[in-house]
Design a protein around this motif. Structure first.
Motif, PDB file in Angstrom:
ATOM      1  N   GLY A 160       0.796  -1.218   0.000  1.00  0.00           N
ATOM      2  CA  GLY A 160       0.000   0.000   0.000  1.00  0.00           C
ATOM      3  C   GLY A 160       0.826   1.264   0.000  1.00  0.00           C
ATOM      4  N   ARG A 161       2.129   1.177   0.308  1.00  0.00           N
ATOM      5  CA  ARG A 161       2.970   2.378   0.265  1.00  0.00           C
ATOM      6  C   ARG A 161       3.353   2.684  -1.167  1.00  0.00           C
ATOM      7  NH1 ARG A 161       7.468   1.459   4.975  1.00  0.00           N
ATOM      8  NH2 ARG A 161       6.052   1.271   6.750  1.00  0.00           N
ATOM      9  N   ARG A 162       3.278   3.944  -1.517  1.00  0.00           N
ATOM     10  CA  ARG A 162       3.769   4.342  -2.827  1.00  0.00           C
ATOM     11  C   ARG A 162       5.220   4.768  -2.692  1.00  0.00           C
ATOM     12  NH1 ARG A 162      -1.401   6.498  -3.348  1.00  0.00           N
ATOM     13  NH2 ARG A 162      -0.765   8.632  -2.900  1.00  0.00           N
ATOM     14  N   PRO A 163       6.040   4.474  -3.678  1.00  0.00           N
ATOM     15  CA  PRO A 163       7.464   4.810  -3.580  1.00  0.00           C
ATOM     16  C   PRO A 163       7.691   6.308  -3.381  1.00  0.00           C
ATOM     17  CG  PRO A 163       7.048   3.318  -5.396  1.00  0.00           C
ATOM     18  CD  PRO A 163       5.718   3.771  -4.906  1.00  0.00           C
ATOM     19  N   ARG A 164       8.697   6.658  -2.621  1.00  0.00           N
ATOM     20  CA  ARG A 164       8.961   8.051  -2.282  1.00  0.00           C
ATOM     21  C   ARG A 164       9.318   8.887  -3.500  1.00  0.00           C
ATOM     22  NH1 ARG A 164      12.921   6.791   2.854  1.00  0.00           N
ATOM     23  NH2 ARG A 164      11.360   5.787   4.202  1.00  0.00           N
ATOM     24  N   ARG A 165       9.893   8.278  -4.514  1.00  0.00           N
ATOM     25  CA  ARG A 165      10.423   9.052  -5.631  1.00  0.00           C
ATOM     26  C   ARG A 165       9.423   9.293  -6.761  1.00  0.00           C
ATOM     27  NH1 ARG A 165      16.579   6.584  -6.291  1.00  0.00           N
ATOM     28  NH2 ARG A 165      17.262   7.052  -4.189  1.00  0.00           N
ATOM     29  N   VAL A 172      -3.715   7.591  -9.093  1.00  0.00           N
ATOM     30  CA  VAL A 172      -4.334   6.543  -8.291  1.00  0.00           C
ATOM     31  C   VAL A 172      -5.657   6.068  -8.873  1.00  0.00           C
ATOM     32  CG1 VAL A 172      -3.219   7.217  -6.160  1.00  0.00           C
ATOM     33  CG2 VAL A 172      -5.369   8.286  -6.789  1.00  0.00           C
ATOM     34  N   THR A 173      -6.268   6.853  -9.745  1.00  0.00           N
ATOM     35  CA  THR A 173      -7.515   6.383 -10.370  1.00  0.00           C
ATOM     36  C   THR A 173      -7.255   5.205 -11.286  1.00  0.00           C
ATOM     37  OG1 THR A 173      -7.224   8.012 -12.132  1.00  0.00           O
ATOM     38  CG2 THR A 173      -8.635   8.624 -10.273  1.00  0.00           C
ATOM     39  N   HIS A 174      -6.016   4.995 -11.651  1.00  0.00           N
ATOM     40  CA  HIS A 174      -5.640   3.880 -12.513  1.00  0.00           C
ATOM     41  C   HIS A 174      -4.998   2.761 -11.706  1.00  0.00           C
ATOM     42  CE1 HIS A 174      -6.502   6.363 -15.999  1.00  0.00           C
ATOM     43  NE2 HIS A 174      -5.789   7.320 -15.444  1.00  0.00           N
ATOM     44  N   GLY A 175      -5.062   2.836 -10.397  1.00  0.00           N
ATOM     45  CA  GLY A 175      -4.364   1.875  -9.542  1.00  0.00           C
ATOM     46  C   GLY A 175      -3.054   2.484  -9.088  1.00  0.00           C
ATOM     47  N   ASP A 176      -2.546   2.053  -7.951  1.00  0.00           N
ATOM     48  CA  ASP A 176      -1.334   2.653  -7.399  1.00  0.00           C
ATOM     49  C   ASP A 176      -0.090   2.374  -8.237  1.00  0.00           C
ATOM     50  OD1 ASP A 176      -2.643   3.812  -5.343  1.00  0.00           O
ATOM     51  OD2 ASP A 176      -2.117   2.313  -3.846  1.00  0.00           O
ATOM     52  N   PHE A 177      -0.137   1.336  -9.070  1.00  0.00           N
ATOM     53  CA  PHE A 177       1.029   1.024  -9.897  1.00  0.00           C
ATOM     54  C   PHE A 177       1.013   1.952 -11.107  1.00  0.00           C
ATOM     55  CE2 PHE A 177       3.469  -1.359 -13.045  1.00  0.00           C
ATOM     56  CZ  PHE A 177       4.544  -1.785 -12.295  1.00  0.00           C
ATOM     57  N   TRP A 178       1.884   2.962 -11.091  1.00  0.00           N
ATOM     58  CA  TRP A 178       1.838   3.993 -12.122  1.00  0.00           C
ATOM     59  C   TRP A 178       2.442   3.500 -13.428  1.00  0.00           C
ATOM     60  CZ3 TRP A 178       5.603   6.790 -14.855  1.00  0.00           C
ATOM     61  CH2 TRP A 178       5.090   7.848 -15.621  1.00  0.00           C
ATOM     62  N   ILE A 179       1.755   3.802 -14.539  1.00  0.00           N
ATOM     63  CA  ILE A 179       2.209   3.477 -15.889  1.00  0.00           C
ATOM     64  C   ILE A 179       1.972   4.707 -16.746  1.00  0.00           C
ATOM     65  CG2 ILE A 179       2.004   1.873 -17.837  1.00  0.00           C
ATOM     66  CD1 ILE A 179       0.495  -0.025 -15.934  1.00  0.00           C
ATOM     67  N   HIS A 213       2.417  -7.569  -4.031  1.00  0.00           N
ATOM     68  CA  HIS A 213       2.770  -8.378  -2.861  1.00  0.00           C
ATOM     69  C   HIS A 213       3.695  -7.660  -1.879  1.00  0.00           C
ATOM     70  CE1 HIS A 213       0.774 -12.046  -4.066  1.00  0.00           C
ATOM     71  NE2 HIS A 213       1.393 -12.074  -5.223  1.00  0.00           N
ATOM     72  N   THR A 214       4.498  -6.708  -2.367  1.00  0.00           N
ATOM     73  CA  THR A 214       5.518  -6.098  -1.504  1.00  0.00           C
ATOM     74  C   THR A 214       5.430  -4.584  -1.398  1.00  0.00           C
ATOM     75  OG1 THR A 214       7.174  -5.758  -3.257  1.00  0.00           O
ATOM     76  CG2 THR A 214       7.113  -7.942  -2.197  1.00  0.00           C
ATOM     77  N   GLY A 215       4.746  -3.931  -2.337  1.00  0.00           N
ATOM     78  CA  GLY A 215       4.728  -2.477  -2.360  1.00  0.00           C
ATOM     79  C   GLY A 215       5.922  -1.869  -3.056  1.00  0.00           C
ATOM     80  N   ILE A 216       6.808  -2.695  -3.612  1.00  0.00           N
ATOM     81  CA  ILE A 216       8.006  -2.193  -4.299  1.00  0.00           C
ATOM     82  C   ILE A 216       7.657  -1.840  -5.737  1.00  0.00           C
ATOM     83  CG2 ILE A 216      10.332  -2.759  -5.092  1.00  0.00           C
ATOM     84  CD1 ILE A 216      10.535  -4.645  -2.668  1.00  0.00           C
ATOM     85  N   TYR A 217       7.870  -0.595  -6.112  1.00  0.00           N
ATOM     86  CA  TYR A 217       7.580  -0.124  -7.465  1.00  0.00           C
ATOM     87  C   TYR A 217       8.863  -0.072  -8.277  1.00  0.00           C
ATOM     88  CZ  TYR A 217       6.410   3.039 -11.307  1.00  0.00           C
ATOM     89  OH  TYR A 217       6.237   3.592 -12.548  1.00  0.00           O
ATOM     90  N   ARG A 218       8.794  -0.564  -9.503  1.00  0.00           N
ATOM     91  CA  ARG A 218       9.893  -0.341 -10.444  1.00  0.00           C
ATOM     92  C   ARG A 218       9.303  -0.229 -11.833  1.00  0.00           C
ATOM     93  NH1 ARG A 218      11.611  -5.924  -8.890  1.00  0.00           N
ATOM     94  NH2 ARG A 218      10.824  -7.370 -10.475  1.00  0.00           N
TER      95      ARG A 218
END
Length: 302
Positions: free
Chosen positions: A6-11, A20-27, A60-65
């Motif tokens: 649930g945490r979004r990456p700081r950067r 966020v309207t598209h989901g927390d995973f930014w594309i 699963h981890t909240g890690i964004y790349r």
């Protein structure tokens, strides 16, 4: 145990944080539109699939790349129906490597259709689907690959240019007490030394969280290691190195005369009726360059 979910990456930039309207995973917008078109086409066609890759790790981890493509996993029998649905949606379909990988291309973007392991060890099976969980990607309902199967899959990815150890230990850190360890040990099967190696790495990386791995798991795998210690297999010319890295162990096979089980596994996979059905389908607009059986050096294991 740290709760990273649930945490979004700081950067992330302010623009990314507004997505966020598209989901927390930014594309990025253009890329997201392509993925949304692909996912909606598959959903409309009723083709079962799961999302893996960077998005599953994030879930699963909240890690964004940032990722260059979208990894979708299918049982082999679903690949041709999926390819037809994507082709009807305007994608160019390419059979990249017959026993495990196809691609749906739209301009500069593409979606990977993965239905097996590149080393030929296994195909995507019903357990990937049945143990998946719901999620949202590109404002579209999807199913997320289960963590246990993601760990199993990543045990075999040890190329010099790509090594998935960090994914494995992060999954154990974030989900250790909720993982189905019996299923994971069963999945590892005869390749259990790879799992043990990753668990020892986890203990080294996170010494304060060693209890995330049940004691019975460590006891069982360490006992197997003690039993095997000092006992050579009869075939001294066998190397399993190419199952985890083709490049790093190429010299073993080509110059030192070791036997490569990968070649036989890939050959067996390509001769399976369900794989032959994929190869013989007329849905493919393009095909990867033909390679001699057992030669996979041009394609990265996913």
């Amino acid at each position: 145990m740290p709760n990273l979910k649930g945490r979004r990456p700081r950067r992330l930039t302010p623009e990314e944080r507004r997505s966020v309207t598209h989901g927390d995973f930014w594309i990025p917008d253009d890329e997201r539109a392509v993925y949304k078109r692909a996912l909606e086409a598959l959903n409309a066609a009723g083709v079962p699939y799961i999302v893996a890759g960077a998005y599953a790790i994030y879930e699963h981890t909240g890690i964004y790349r940032k990722t260059k493509d979208l990894d979708l996993f299918f049982e082999p029998q679903a690949v041709v129906p999926a390819a037809r649905a994507l082709r009807d949606a305007g994608f160019v379909m390419r059979l990249e490597d017959p026993h495990w990988l196809a691609k749906a291309k739209a301009g500069d973007y593409f979606v990977d259709l993965i239905y097996g392991m590149g080393n030929g060890v296994a195909r995507i099976d019903a357990e990937w689907i049945s143990h998946s969980r719901p999620g949202i990607l590109a404002a579209t309902p999807v199913r997320i690959a289960p963590a246990e199967e993601l760990i199993w899959h990543r045990l075999f990815i040890g190329e010099r240019h790509r090594h998935d150890m960090s994914d494995v230990v992060h999954l154990i850190l974030c989900l250790g007490d909720t993982l189905d360890w019996e299923r994971l040990v069963r999945r590892a099967g005869g390749d259990w030394p790879l799992l043990l190696a990753q668990l020892l790495m986890f203990n080294y990386v996170y010494p304060g969280y060693r209890s995330n791995v049940p004691q019975w798991v460590m006891d069982q795998l360490l006992q197997r290691a003690r039993t095997d210690a000092g006992h050579d297999v009869d075939n001294i010319d066998l190397t399993r190195g190419p199952l985890i890295s083709r490049f790093s162990f190429m010299i073993d096979v080509r110059e030192w005369g070791f036997i490569d089980p990968r070649a036989d596994l890939v050959r067996e996979a390509r001769n399976l009726p369900v794989i032959r059905d994929i190869v013989e389908s007329d849905v493919w607009d393009e095909r990867g360059e033909d390679r001699p059986e057992g030669r996979e050096d041009a394609v990265t294991v996913s």
